[in-house]
Motif scaffolding. Structure first.
Motif, PDB file in Angstrom:
ATOM      1  N   MET A   1       1.104  -1.176  -0.132  1.00 48.27           N
ATOM      2  CA  MET A   1       0.186  -0.254  -0.172  1.00 48.27           C
ATOM      3  C   MET A   1       0.540   1.160  -0.118  1.00 48.27           C
ATOM      4  N   GLY A   2       1.979   1.571   0.629  1.00 46.44           N
ATOM      5  CA  GLY A   2       2.921   2.086   0.767  1.00 46.44           C
ATOM      6  C   GLY A   2       2.414   3.713   1.144  1.00 46.44           C
ATOM      7  N   LYS A   3       2.765   4.307  -0.357  1.00 47.98           N
ATOM      8  CA  LYS A   3       2.297   5.928  -0.266  1.00 47.98           C
ATOM      9  C   LYS A   3       1.096   6.321   0.202  1.00 47.98           C
ATOM     10  N   HIS A   4       0.268   4.803  -0.840  1.00 43.87           N
ATOM     11  CA  HIS A   4      -1.263   5.696  -0.816  1.00 43.87           C
ATOM     12  C   HIS A   4      -1.930   5.350   0.249  1.00 43.87           C
ATOM     13  N   ALA A   5      -0.796   4.612   1.356  1.00 42.39           N
ATOM     14  CA  ALA A   5      -1.873   4.433   2.397  1.00 42.39           C
ATOM     15  C   ALA A   5      -2.694   5.343   3.101  1.00 42.39           C
ATOM     16  N   THR A   6      -4.030   5.267   3.985  1.00 45.26           N
ATOM     17  CA  THR A   6      -4.176   6.797   5.239  1.00 45.26           C
ATOM     18  C   THR A   6      -3.344   6.901   6.062  1.00 45.26           C
ATOM     19  N   GLU A   7      -3.872   8.306   6.816  1.00 44.08           N
ATOM     20  CA  GLU A   7      -3.007   9.029   7.712  1.00 44.08           C
ATOM     21  C   GLU A   7      -3.599   7.071   8.583  1.00 44.08           C
ATOM     22  N   GLU A   8      -4.838   6.832   8.926  1.00 41.39           N
ATOM     23  CA  GLU A   8      -5.045   5.936   9.558  1.00 41.39           C
ATOM     24  C   GLU A   8      -4.463   4.408   9.783  1.00 41.39           C
TER      25      GLU A   8
ATOM     26  N   SER B   1       6.513  -6.669   8.565  1.00 37.85           N
ATOM     27  CA  SER B   1       6.753  -7.561   7.473  1.00 37.85           C
ATOM     28  C   SER B   1       5.638  -6.972   6.780  1.00 37.85           C
ATOM     29  N   THR B   2       5.134  -6.676   7.251  1.00 31.56           N
ATOM     30  CA  THR B   2       3.617  -6.277   5.909  1.00 31.56           C
ATOM     31  C   THR B   2       3.034  -5.329   5.406  1.00 31.56           C
ATOM     32  N   GLY B   3       3.473  -4.098   6.272  1.00 30.64           N
ATOM     33  CA  GLY B   3       3.316  -3.048   6.360  1.00 30.64           C
ATOM     34  C   GLY B   3       1.733  -1.870   6.139  1.00 30.64           C
ATOM     35  N   PRO B   4       1.352  -0.468   6.267  1.00 25.88           N
ATOM     36  CA  PRO B   4      -0.425  -0.179   6.136  1.00 25.88           C
ATOM     37  C   PRO B   4      -1.216  -1.482   5.456  1.00 25.88           C
ATOM     38  N   ILE B   5      -1.972  -1.279   5.855  1.00 33.98           N
ATOM     39  CA  ILE B   5      -3.111  -2.433   5.345  1.00 33.98           C
ATOM     40  C   ILE B   5      -4.574  -1.737   5.541  1.00 33.98           C
ATOM     41  N   ASP B   6      -5.511  -2.483   4.487  1.00 30.84           N
ATOM     42  CA  ASP B   6      -7.193  -1.615   4.303  1.00 30.84           C
ATOM     43  C   ASP B   6      -7.358  -2.826   5.076  1.00 30.84           C
ATOM     44  N   ALA B   7      -7.532  -2.421   6.317  1.00 29.85           N
ATOM     45  CA  ALA B   7      -8.862  -3.029   7.901  1.00 29.85           C
ATOM     46  C   ALA B   7     -10.077  -2.966   7.005  1.00 29.85           C
ATOM     47  N   TYR B   8     -10.674  -2.566   6.670  1.00 35.08           N
ATOM     48  CA  TYR B   8     -12.086  -2.776   5.631  1.00 35.08           C
ATOM     49  C   TYR B   8     -12.340  -3.247   4.781  1.00 35.08           C
TER      50      TYR B   8
ATOM     51  N   PHE C   1     -20.144  -6.506  10.073  1.00 31.08           N
ATOM     52  CA  PHE C   1     -20.661  -4.839  10.111  1.00 31.08           C
ATOM     53  C   PHE C   1     -20.470  -3.696  10.271  1.00 31.08           C
ATOM     54  N   MET C   2     -19.343  -4.201  12.473  1.00 32.23           N
ATOM     55  CA  MET C   2     -18.913  -2.354  12.463  1.00 32.23           C
ATOM     56  C   MET C   2     -17.360  -2.316  11.804  1.00 32.23           C
ATOM     57  N   MET C   3     -17.246  -3.023  11.087  1.00 31.99           N
ATOM     58  CA  MET C   3     -15.590  -3.417  11.059  1.00 31.99           C
ATOM     59  C   MET C   3     -15.556  -2.990   9.172  1.00 31.99           C
ATOM     60  N   ARG C   4     -15.869  -3.695   8.824  1.00 35.76           N
ATOM     61  CA  ARG C   4     -15.939  -3.323   7.194  1.00 35.76           C
ATOM     62  C   ARG C   4     -17.150  -2.286   6.437  1.00 35.76           C
TER      63      ARG C   4
ATOM     64  N   TRP D   1      -3.772  -4.294  21.550  1.00 35.51           N
ATOM     65  CA  TRP D   1      -3.517  -3.493  20.004  1.00 35.51           C
ATOM     66  C   TRP D   1      -4.741  -2.882  20.246  1.00 35.51           C
ATOM     67  N   ARG D   2      -5.578  -2.789  21.377  1.00 32.74           N
ATOM     68  CA  ARG D   2      -6.230  -1.257  21.055  1.00 32.74           C
ATOM     69  C   ARG D   2      -5.230   0.292  21.063  1.00 32.74           C
ATOM     70  N   PRO D   3      -6.398   1.041  20.342  1.00 30.65           N
ATOM     71  CA  PRO D   3      -7.456   1.747  20.071  1.00 30.65           C
ATOM     72  C   PRO D   3      -7.419   0.691  18.084  1.00 30.65           C
ATOM     73  N   TYR D   4      -6.618  -0.683  17.673  1.00 30.42           N
ATOM     74  CA  TYR D   4      -6.627  -0.627  16.856  1.00 30.42           C
ATOM     75  C   TYR D   4      -6.652  -1.938  16.596  1.00 30.42           C
ATOM     76  N   ARG D   5      -7.381  -2.895  16.498  1.00 32.78           N
ATOM     77  CA  ARG D   5      -7.837  -4.138  17.190  1.00 32.78           C
ATOM     78  C   ARG D   5      -8.964  -4.873  15.494  1.00 32.78           C
ATOM     79  N   SER D   6      -8.612  -3.588  14.578  1.00 30.77           N
ATOM     80  CA  SER D   6     -10.312  -4.280  13.856  1.00 30.77           C
ATOM     81  C   SER D   6      -8.793  -4.628  12.909  1.00 30.77           C
ATOM     82  N   TYR D   7      -7.727  -3.646  12.843  1.00 23.84           N
ATOM     83  CA  TYR D   7      -6.254  -3.927  12.034  1.00 23.84           C
ATOM     84  C   TYR D   7      -5.286  -5.086  12.745  1.00 23.84           C
ATOM     85  N   ALA D   8      -5.805  -4.893  14.193  1.00 20.24           N
ATOM     86  CA  ALA D   8      -4.632  -6.651  14.333  1.00 20.24           C
ATOM     87  C   ALA D   8      -5.596  -7.352  13.651  1.00 20.24           C
TER      88      ALA D   8
END
Length: 217
Positions: free
Chosen positions: A1-8, A29-36, A149-152, A193-200
């Motif tokens: 995702m690299g430079k296209h990743a959002t701030e979150e 090793s994975t880097g930023p991801i889109d959790a949604y 539903f809340m996550m996606r 992992w709070r407040p990013y448990r959706s990402y975890a």
């Protein structure tokens, strides 16, 4: 995702990757991801449509669920709305391939939406726990459906499906446990992992996928 990743996405990656935790090396090793990201084979434009596909998908292949969903959309005149679901009898809904429990669950969601409880502004003002309580009160909607539903759909950043087998398998492997971790234990484990448990959660799913689909050679 690299430079296209959002701030979150960058903040979640940096935070989770900085922890003294067995998940951190995989995050780094994975880097930023889109959790949604949903990867849905159909277009959903409302909570009722999102849940209709999720409910239709239970215990079915994606192809079968997609066919049933598309038949339901056609049966209801091109879109699944609360009003159209409520105005349609259960027998008609079952003719598209829905079981009785699935038709009942979709109708329950439609009634919730018709009461205004699934409106975007209303949901935005509610806590995660409040939304889950509202949803699981509908027959056929369990905690895991509410959490997805809340996550996606709502893009809540701190959702953790403790009963999910993939999540538990990943934590069991990462932590070197002798047997699969229980939902209660993994819920406690997730506090770090709070407040990013959706990402975890998404990182854990990615780790589970890699375990079962290692890159060739």
């Amino acid at each position: 995702m690299g430079k296209h990743a959002t701030e979150e996405q960058r903040a979640a990656s940096e935070y989770l990757g900085s922890l003294d935790d067995s998940l951190a090396p995989w995050v780094r090793s994975t880097g930023p991801i889109d959790a949604y990201e949903m990867h849905l084979p159909v277009k959903v434009r409302s909570p009722v449509e999102w849940f209709s596909f999720a409910i239709a998908s239970r215990q079915l292949s994606r192809a079968a669920a997609t066919a049933i969903y598309n038949r339901l959309v056609a049966q209801l005149g091109g879109s699944i709305t609360a009003e159209r679901v409520i105005a349609t009898d259960e027998q008609t809904m079952r003719r598209v391939g829905l079981s009785h429990p699935k038709a009942r669950a979709i109708r329950g969601l439609a009634e919730l939406a018709d009461d205004g409880l699934l409106e975007q502004d209303k949901l935005a003002a509610m806590l995660d726990a409040e939304i889950q309580t509202e949803l699981v009160a509908v027959p056929g909607i369990g905690p895991s459906s509410a959490q997805m539903f809340m996550m996606r759909y709502l893009h809540r950043s701190d959702i953790f499906p403790a009963s999910d087998l993939g999540v538990r398998a990943a934590v069991t492997e990462l932590d070197g446990l002798g047997k699969r971790i229980t939902p209660k234990a993994v819920e406690q484990r997730s506090a770090l992992w709070r407040p990013y448990r959706s990402y975890a959660t998404s990182y854990l799913w990615g780790y589970t996928w890699e375990l079962h689909h290692p890159a060739a050679g």
